[in-house]
Design a protein around this motif. Sequence first.
Motif, mmCIF file in Angstrom:
data_model
loop_
_atom_site.group_PDB
_atom_site.id
_atom_site.type_symbol
_atom_site.label_atom_id
_atom_site.label_comp_id
_atom_site.label_asym_id
_atom_site.label_seq_id
_atom_site.Cartn_x
_atom_site.Cartn_y
_atom_site.Cartn_z
ATOM 1 N N ILE A 1 -4.477 -40.543 77.230
ATOM 2 C CA ILE A 1 -3.778 -41.261 78.056
ATOM 3 C C ILE A 1 -2.641 -40.287 78.933
ATOM 4 O O ILE A 1 -3.009 -40.258 80.574
ATOM 5 C CB ILE A 1 -3.290 -42.562 77.792
ATOM 6 N N ASN A 2 -1.879 -39.633 79.102
ATOM 7 C CA ASN A 2 -0.574 -38.479 79.929
ATOM 8 C C ASN A 2 -1.459 -37.986 80.453
ATOM 9 O O ASN A 2 -0.874 -37.668 81.465
ATOM 10 C CB ASN A 2 0.525 -37.814 78.676
ATOM 11 N N TYR A 56 2.714 -45.030 87.631
ATOM 12 C CA TYR A 56 3.164 -45.727 86.947
ATOM 13 C C TYR A 56 1.341 -46.692 86.709
ATOM 14 O O TYR A 56 0.917 -47.042 86.003
ATOM 15 C CB TYR A 56 4.225 -46.733 87.186
ATOM 16 N N TYR A 57 0.989 -47.099 88.353
ATOM 17 C CA TYR A 57 -0.672 -47.440 88.093
ATOM 18 C C TYR A 57 -1.884 -47.164 87.367
ATOM 19 O O TYR A 57 -2.061 -47.338 86.527
ATOM 20 C CB TYR A 57 -0.391 -48.003 89.595
ATOM 21 N N ILE A 81 4.483 -47.292 75.762
ATOM 22 C CA ILE A 81 5.709 -48.031 76.190
ATOM 23 C C ILE A 81 6.758 -47.009 76.650
ATOM 24 O O ILE A 81 7.102 -46.981 78.074
ATOM 25 C CB ILE A 81 6.519 -48.926 75.638
ATOM 26 N N THR A 82 6.842 -45.867 76.261
ATOM 27 C CA THR A 82 7.410 -44.620 76.369
ATOM 28 C C THR A 82 7.257 -43.684 77.363
ATOM 29 O O THR A 82 7.412 -43.169 78.761
ATOM 30 C CB THR A 82 8.047 -43.721 75.636
ATOM 31 N N ILE A 83 6.142 -43.520 77.183
ATOM 32 C CA ILE A 83 5.011 -43.004 78.714
ATOM 33 C C ILE A 83 4.945 -43.698 80.043
ATOM 34 O O ILE A 83 5.472 -42.541 81.635
ATOM 35 C CB ILE A 83 3.573 -42.909 78.353
ATOM 36 N N LEU A 84 5.428 -45.137 79.933
ATOM 37 C CA LEU A 84 4.922 -46.232 80.953
ATOM 38 C C LEU A 84 6.030 -45.972 81.647
ATOM 39 O O LEU A 84 6.563 -45.498 83.040
ATOM 40 C CB LEU A 84 4.285 -47.164 80.488
ATOM 41 N N ILE A 131 7.761 -42.411 86.172
ATOM 42 C CA ILE A 131 8.193 -42.560 87.263
ATOM 43 C C ILE A 131 8.624 -41.739 87.288
ATOM 44 O O ILE A 131 9.517 -41.352 88.435
ATOM 45 C CB ILE A 131 8.306 -44.531 87.796
ATOM 46 N N SER A 132 9.461 -40.995 85.964
ATOM 47 C CA SER A 132 10.157 -40.132 86.496
ATOM 48 C C SER A 132 10.112 -39.226 86.693
ATOM 49 O O SER A 132 10.302 -37.890 87.646
ATOM 50 C CB SER A 132 11.062 -39.311 85.533
ATOM 51 N N TYR A 133 8.378 -37.880 87.541
ATOM 52 C CA TYR A 133 7.390 -36.940 87.182
ATOM 53 C C TYR A 133 8.011 -36.981 88.542
ATOM 54 O O TYR A 133 8.633 -35.030 89.382
ATOM 55 C CB TYR A 133 6.628 -36.506 86.985
ATOM 56 N N PRO A 134 7.720 -37.198 90.034
ATOM 57 C CA PRO A 134 8.091 -37.282 91.003
ATOM 58 C C PRO A 134 9.758 -36.525 91.690
ATOM 59 O O PRO A 134 10.341 -36.167 92.214
ATOM 60 C CB PRO A 134 7.016 -38.116 91.644
ATOM 61 N N LEU A 135 10.636 -37.815 90.114
ATOM 62 C CA LEU A 135 12.421 -37.359 90.629
ATOM 63 C C LEU A 135 12.511 -35.932 90.221
ATOM 64 O O LEU A 135 13.301 -34.969 90.875
ATOM 65 C CB LEU A 135 12.875 -38.519 89.626
#
Length: 326
Positions: A92-93, A131-132, A169-172, A176-180
């Motif tokens: 999925i990732n 995230y979506y 859940i951890t992947i979700l 959102i952290s990748y752009p940061l």
Amino acid sequence: KLKLYAVLTCSVTLVISMFYVIYCNKKFHESKLTFFWNRDMFKELMNFSGWSLFGGLASVFRNQGINVLLNIFFGPIVNAARGIAFQVSNTINQFLLNFYKAVQPQITKNYAAEEYQNMMSLVFRSSRFSYYLIFILSLPILIEMPYILKLWLHEIPAYTVLFTRLMLITILIESISYPLMTSIQATGRIKWYQIVVGGLLIINLPISYVFLKIGYQPEITMYISIILAVLAQGFRLFFMQRLLKMSIRTYLINVIIIISAVTLLSCILPTILHFIYNESFLRFCGVTICSFICCFIFIYIIGLQKEEKKYVNTFIRKRILRMNKE
């Protein structure tokens, strides 16, 4: 077989790398190998790559170290369950990583051009879209996990369902952290960022060891990973504010609150269907279709801003007109 697998995996990596080298040499003149010396530049590059390596090693310690601990305390059966969970989550990732590859250069480019407002807009938008993308794929799997694993494995090892759900859940959370992460890396000032965030990943190992030694069940390692992932996200926001003057309040309103609302509303109807009907292939299809429909509806209504809705509407109209012409 494991040795053969390792050799084949290494061979695939080498072949792909060679294709990259050949393609770049043919298509980009500036990629030719030349001798060059600049002490200051090399010092800066070594500093950046060194701290990046620390962050990468921290991630390896978190994942592989937990595998070692589970093998010591519970044996290979629990390790097998975690391996299955990793296989599902990595599949999925991969969708997220493909999307992220398209966004990453744009964030770096905006920072280099000092277009900070455009960069922040892209960071917010790509955080939500990342995230979506994962949420749409994960929701039916999270709900129907036992049935999916039963179709795939027939005999499900203990803890597999719980491990896989917690891994998703951890992947979700981390999606959102990748752009940061890209924005912080674009500044080049990553020393303390890697020390803090990488340190959080590393302490996952000793904390898990303590809890397992006390007598907790193996899933405690996953709960610790989720808690540390949330803390790491909080520190990423802190560094975004410190290095790039990002408003944490604006980020919480435009990203966290929106995706939380989309998540809660999208889960209601598929979850009701899951508990109303008995386990069957028909229920699995119904929950999957319902999950997709609910996700798309609430993402469109709540998760998109006005400009994004206009773009979606225009895209759909163009597709309909093209289909009518054909």
